[in-house]
Motif scaffolding. Sequence first.
Motif, PDB file in Angstrom:
ATOM      1  N   CYS A 247       1.385  16.678  -2.556  1.00 33.59           N
ATOM      2  CA  CYS A 247       1.448  15.215  -2.510  1.00 33.59           C
ATOM      3  C   CYS A 247       1.728  14.686  -1.109  1.00 33.59           C
ATOM      4  CB  CYS A 247       2.534  14.708  -3.462  1.00 33.59           C
ATOM      5  SG  CYS A 247       2.152  14.985  -5.199  1.00 33.59           S
TER       6      CYS A 247
ATOM      7  N   ASN B 101      -3.590  11.646   0.371  1.00 33.54           N
ATOM      8  CA  ASN B 101      -3.645  10.183   0.478  1.00 33.54           C
ATOM      9  C   ASN B 101      -5.014   9.624   0.118  1.00 33.54           C
ATOM     10  OD1 ASN B 101      -0.979   9.962   1.311  1.00 33.54           O
ATOM     11  ND2 ASN B 101      -1.529  10.268   3.440  1.00 33.54           N
TER      12      ASN B 101
ATOM     13  N   THR C 101      -0.964  11.141  -4.617  1.00 31.51           N
ATOM     14  CA  THR C 101      -2.136  11.984  -4.775  1.00 31.51           C
ATOM     15  C   THR C 101      -2.389  12.806  -3.528  1.00 31.51           C
ATOM     16  OG1 THR C 101      -3.551  10.171  -4.043  1.00 31.51           O
ATOM     17  CG2 THR C 101      -3.260  10.447  -6.401  1.00 31.51           C
TER      18      THR C 101
ATOM     19  N   ASN D  80      -9.458   1.624   6.055  1.00 30.51           N
ATOM     20  CA  ASN D  80      -8.307   2.451   6.324  1.00 30.51           C
ATOM     21  C   ASN D  80      -8.017   2.340   7.813  1.00 30.51           C
ATOM     22  OD1 ASN D  80      -7.999   3.516   3.658  1.00 30.51           O
ATOM     23  ND2 ASN D  80      -9.809   4.781   4.039  1.00 30.51           N
TER      24      ASN D  80
ATOM     25  N   GLU E 142      -4.059  -1.561  -3.626  1.00 32.91           N
ATOM     26  CA  GLU E 142      -4.656  -1.884  -2.339  1.00 32.91           C
ATOM     27  C   GLU E 142      -4.492  -3.360  -2.057  1.00 32.91           C
ATOM     28  OE1 GLU E 142      -8.656  -0.466  -2.243  1.00 32.91           O
ATOM     29  OE2 GLU E 142      -8.028   1.491  -1.566  1.00 32.91           O
TER      30      GLU E 142
ATOM     31  N   ASP F 274       0.823  -1.206   0.000  1.00 29.87           N
ATOM     32  CA  ASP F 274       0.000   0.000   0.000  1.00 29.87           C
ATOM     33  C   ASP F 274       0.862   1.263   0.000  1.00 29.87           C
ATOM     34  OD1 ASP F 274      -2.324   1.746   0.463  1.00 29.87           O
ATOM     35  OD2 ASP F 274      -1.588   1.862   2.517  1.00 29.87           O
ATOM     36  N   LEU F 275       1.919   1.282   0.841  1.00 29.45           N
ATOM     37  CA  LEU F 275       2.765   2.472   0.937  1.00 29.45           C
ATOM     38  C   LEU F 275       3.551   2.710  -0.347  1.00 29.45           C
ATOM     39  CD1 LEU F 275       4.094   2.164   4.604  1.00 29.45           C
ATOM     40  CD2 LEU F 275       2.260   3.623   3.736  1.00 29.45           C
TER      41      LEU F 275
ATOM     42  N   ARG G  12       1.160   4.252  -2.676  1.00 30.76           N
ATOM     43  CA  ARG G  12       0.941   5.678  -2.402  1.00 30.76           C
ATOM     44  C   ARG G  12       2.053   6.519  -3.020  1.00 30.76           C
ATOM     45  NH1 ARG G  12      -0.827   6.165   3.992  1.00 30.76           N
ATOM     46  NH2 ARG G  12      -1.881   4.147   4.153  1.00 30.76           N
TER      47      ARG G  12
ATOM     48  N   GLN H 166      -6.410   2.818  -8.375  1.00 27.43           N
ATOM     49  CA  GLN H 166      -6.413   2.590  -6.939  1.00 27.43           C
ATOM     50  C   GLN H 166      -6.355   1.097  -6.620  1.00 27.43           C
ATOM     51  OE1 GLN H 166      -9.937   4.050  -5.099  1.00 27.43           O
ATOM     52  NE2 GLN H 166      -9.345   3.493  -3.037  1.00 27.43           N
TER      53      GLN H 166
ATOM     54  N   MET I 174      -5.811   8.405  -2.647  1.00 31.26           N
ATOM     55  CA  MET I 174      -5.608   7.257  -3.534  1.00 31.26           C
ATOM     56  C   MET I 174      -6.624   7.240  -4.667  1.00 31.26           C
ATOM     57  SD  MET I 174      -2.982   6.005  -2.156  1.00 31.26           S
ATOM     58  CE  MET I 174      -2.787   4.453  -3.000  1.00 31.26           C
TER      59      MET I 174
ATOM     60  N   ILE J 125       2.543  11.507   2.935  1.00 26.63           N
ATOM     61  CA  ILE J 125       2.198  10.201   2.387  1.00 26.63           C
ATOM     62  C   ILE J 125       1.369   9.424   3.404  1.00 26.63           C
ATOM     63  CG2 ILE J 125       3.137   8.005   1.557  1.00 26.63           C
ATOM     64  CD1 ILE J 125       5.603   9.637   0.611  1.00 26.63           C
ATOM     65  N   GLN J 126       1.723   9.561   4.674  1.00 26.73           N
ATOM     66  CA  GLN J 126       0.975   8.942   5.762  1.00 26.73           C
ATOM     67  C   GLN J 126       0.226  10.008   6.551  1.00 26.73           C
ATOM     68  OE1 GLN J 126       4.379   6.766   7.582  1.00 26.73           O
ATOM     69  NE2 GLN J 126       3.051   4.989   7.395  1.00 26.73           N
TER      70      GLN J 126
END
Length: 355
Positions: free
Chosen positions: A237, A143, A140, A168, A160, A131-132, A135, A156, A145, A240-241
Amino acid sequence: MAKEGVRVWCDGCYDVMHFGHANSLRQAKAMGDYLIVGVHTDEEVSKNKGPPVLTEEERYKMVRSVKWVDEVVEAAPYVTTLETLDKYNVEFCVHGDDITLDANGKDTYHIVKSAGRYKECKRTQGVSTTDLVGRMLLMTRGNSMSHSSDPGMPSQDDFESPYTKSCNLLQTNSKITQFSKGNVEPKTGDRVVYTAGAFDLLHPGHVDFLEAAKKEGDYLIVGLYDDDVVNDYEGSCYPIQVLQERVLSVLANRHVNEVVIGAPYPLTKEVLDHFNIDVVVRGMVHNGDHRTDPFEVAKQQGIFKEIDSGNSLITEDLVQRIIRNRKLYLDRNKKKQLKEIRNIKMMEEMKSNGQ
């Protein structure tokens, strides 16, 4: 080799290490007294899963930084054997409640399972390395996605993991409490150190900096900025997390004593006074809003220090590793996706057959 109570073994790639990895190690440590973690080489990871983002040396460093880990074994075999467990006087091996297969499609824990020296912990929903990496490929806003307008970009669904697709991260106070367990208030006379930032996609550069920061005192407090703040100074962007993910990753670090969730940007005198902060530190390599000095109040009070951790790695460097090898990681994620779907079907068949 003497035993330190119940010795437990975990192993894995631990690539782009995240709070899900840390949570599995936390659960494993709770099953015993001394946790040994084996980490696979780049060659083994490439052969069985695809090219890793972090080098083996970087992955060793990341695992050593987790506060529940007592010992790291480098170049651990990809298939866990009884010989490995016996060599380190380990009673049993722990892994998440999903199936891990080698390049030949065989369960990497089949030997220790057959010998009754295997236990399971609960896999953390809402995150995976697949997943990371996805990303970073999509990058995007927020996050979300969402689907890219570029027809050459993946959708997407390509990124996933089936294990995390259904939800999530749902942050709870119990999860934060679990990750905070063992953290105590500073003692009288302790020198309190403060730093703040995004700490997005926690990586070896962050780990080396946090270690260097802790050496400036006795008690390290890390302020984590809200997503909107990070987005404002890093760009559309980032992060990311999301904040909830970043909190857990930083809490798992052995050098960190406390985390301020949604720390003020810029730093305020109220924060300095509330936590009785003695020194505020920042790394030599950093991003930020150049229109505003977030540590101006610390500089005015003469308690600011810039420190050199000896590691210049930043989150953008990891993103660039992915982008430069975009095709490799697109293929890696797609293969991982299909492999996990097969794993799920296999697990469902085993359950239906009463195995």
